[in-house]
Enzyme design. Sequence first.
Site, PDB file in Angstrom:
ATOM      1  N   MET A  18      56.019  72.195  28.268  1.00 54.49           N
ATOM      2  CA  MET A  18      56.108  71.825  29.671  1.00 54.49           C
ATOM      3  C   MET A  18      54.782  71.296  30.213  1.00 54.49           C
ATOM      4  O   MET A  18      54.746  70.316  30.964  1.00 54.49           O
ATOM      5  CB  MET A  18      56.576  73.027  30.484  1.00 54.49           C
ATOM      6  CG  MET A  18      57.129  72.684  31.841  1.00 54.49           C
ATOM      7  SD  MET A  18      57.700  74.158  32.732  1.00 54.49           S
ATOM      8  CE  MET A  18      59.060  74.678  31.675  1.00 54.49           C
ATOM      9  N   ASP A  37      43.837  74.265  27.604  1.00 49.59           N
ATOM     10  CA  ASP A  37      44.617  75.173  26.755  1.00 49.59           C
ATOM     11  C   ASP A  37      43.649  75.878  25.823  1.00 49.59           C
ATOM     12  O   ASP A  37      42.498  75.444  25.664  1.00 49.59           O
ATOM     13  CB  ASP A  37      45.645  74.378  25.923  1.00 49.59           C
ATOM     14  CG  ASP A  37      46.868  75.202  25.539  1.00 49.59           C
ATOM     15  OD1 ASP A  37      46.703  76.199  24.815  1.00 49.59           O
ATOM     16  OD2 ASP A  37      47.978  74.860  25.969  1.00 49.59           O
ATOM     17  N   ASP A  60      40.378  79.396  28.402  1.00 54.19           N
ATOM     18  CA  ASP A  60      41.038  80.702  28.353  1.00 54.19           C
ATOM     19  C   ASP A  60      41.269  81.112  29.801  1.00 54.19           C
ATOM     20  O   ASP A  60      40.323  81.447  30.526  1.00 54.19           O
ATOM     21  CB  ASP A  60      40.142  81.714  27.644  1.00 54.19           C
ATOM     22  CG  ASP A  60      40.675  83.140  27.705  1.00 54.19           C
ATOM     23  OD1 ASP A  60      41.763  83.365  28.288  1.00 54.19           O
ATOM     24  OD2 ASP A  60      39.987  84.043  27.197  1.00 54.19           O
ATOM     25  N   TYR A 152      57.246  90.280  31.358  1.00 55.81           N
ATOM     26  CA  TYR A 152      57.385  88.908  31.817  1.00 55.81           C
ATOM     27  C   TYR A 152      57.875  88.866  33.264  1.00 55.81           C
ATOM     28  O   TYR A 152      57.296  88.176  34.117  1.00 55.81           O
ATOM     29  CB  TYR A 152      58.365  88.164  30.908  1.00 55.81           C
ATOM     30  CG  TYR A 152      58.572  86.704  31.265  1.00 55.81           C
ATOM     31  CD1 TYR A 152      57.557  85.776  31.067  1.00 55.81           C
ATOM     32  CD2 TYR A 152      59.783  86.262  31.788  1.00 55.81           C
ATOM     33  CE1 TYR A 152      57.746  84.439  31.389  1.00 55.81           C
ATOM     34  CE2 TYR A 152      59.980  84.932  32.108  1.00 55.81           C
ATOM     35  CZ  TYR A 152      58.961  84.018  31.909  1.00 55.81           C
ATOM     36  OH  TYR A 152      59.156  82.700  32.232  1.00 55.81           O
ATOM     37  N   LYS A 156      55.816  87.436  36.529  1.00 52.12           N
ATOM     38  CA  LYS A 156      56.345  86.256  37.220  1.00 52.12           C
ATOM     39  C   LYS A 156      56.720  86.581  38.671  1.00 52.12           C
ATOM     40  O   LYS A 156      56.571  85.734  39.554  1.00 52.12           O
ATOM     41  CB  LYS A 156      57.529  85.672  36.451  1.00 52.12           C
ATOM     42  CG  LYS A 156      57.121  85.017  35.129  1.00 52.12           C
ATOM     43  CD  LYS A 156      56.111  83.896  35.343  1.00 52.12           C
ATOM     44  CE  LYS A 156      55.780  83.163  34.063  1.00 52.12           C
ATOM     45  NZ  LYS A 156      54.831  82.045  34.270  1.00 52.12           N
ATOM     46  N   THR A 188      60.444  74.123  24.519  1.00 49.05           N
ATOM     47  CA  THR A 188      59.264  74.920  24.826  1.00 49.05           C
ATOM     48  C   THR A 188      59.244  76.131  23.905  1.00 49.05           C
ATOM     49  O   THR A 188      60.269  76.551  23.362  1.00 49.05           O
ATOM     50  CB  THR A 188      59.267  75.418  26.288  1.00 49.05           C
ATOM     51  OG1 THR A 188      60.292  76.401  26.450  1.00 49.05           O
ATOM     52  CG2 THR A 188      59.491  74.277  27.266  1.00 49.05           C
ATOM     53  N   THR A 191      61.609  78.889  25.078  1.00 48.12           N
ATOM     54  CA  THR A 191      63.023  78.683  24.769  1.00 48.12           C
ATOM     55  C   THR A 191      63.322  79.086  23.326  1.00 48.12           C
ATOM     56  O   THR A 191      64.353  79.694  23.044  1.00 48.12           O
ATOM     57  CB  THR A 191      63.414  77.211  24.995  1.00 48.12           C
ATOM     58  OG1 THR A 191      63.117  76.864  26.347  1.00 48.12           O
ATOM     59  CG2 THR A 191      64.892  76.997  24.757  1.00 48.12           C
TER      60      THR A 191
END
Length: 246
Positions: A18, A37, A60, A152, A156, A188, A191
């Site tokens: 993404m 990244d 990082d 997660y 989020k 991704t 996924t």
Amino acid sequence: MADVTGKHVLITGAAGGMGAEHARTLAAAGAKVVLTDVEADAGQKVAASIGSNALFVELDVSSASSWAAAVEAAERQFGPITSLVNNAGLGYLIPFDGLTEADFRKFIEVNQIGVFLGMKAVVPAMRRVGGGSITNISSAYGLRAGASALAYVATKFAVTGMTKAAAMDLGRDNIRVNSVHPGVIGATSMTKDIDDHLGALLTKTPLGRIGKLSEVSELVRFLVSDDGGYCTGAEFVIDGGLICHS
């Protein structure tokens, strides 16, 4: 099409998936993009494929000093950052009984503290130029629960709340802060990690299909552009209707 000409955009987690798609979309629409990244080789390849309007900087997101160095490098190349896309994140599944304190802390460091440090790092530059935009990539699971995803989901949800709080604090500086909440998106690493659960998730998705990377990136482009200039503190859900399912 939302015009982003003249925008200087830093994107985290941009070595693939993404984040790389966000970089390509924004650069094609006129922005100068700084891809960041921890995966340096992959990130450099993506930046090289975009061309002179792209720069790769190793970052990082859980390190304040790494953020400072990345922002400095971005400013040397393109000038002050006007937009941040906090895209980097961990998203693999761990059943509750297997989730350790170390696992949980790792999710917090990347998904939550990384977003906080990113916002802190770019706001001074945005204030100098009279405003900017921050787009925090949360998740459909920043609005609903999911099995085997406690860490997660927790982080989020935190991103969702942090976005609203930052929007309240930064609005006076003409800095907009919004969150994007993707559902199941194709190609991704996240996924791939939920491959065994994909059929069940699509059954719960009214549109019945995996979302496209380009669909999320077009939403991000809108939020970066001046067309999104009256949007702040908002949740932009792009999940095919997944959160409608109880």
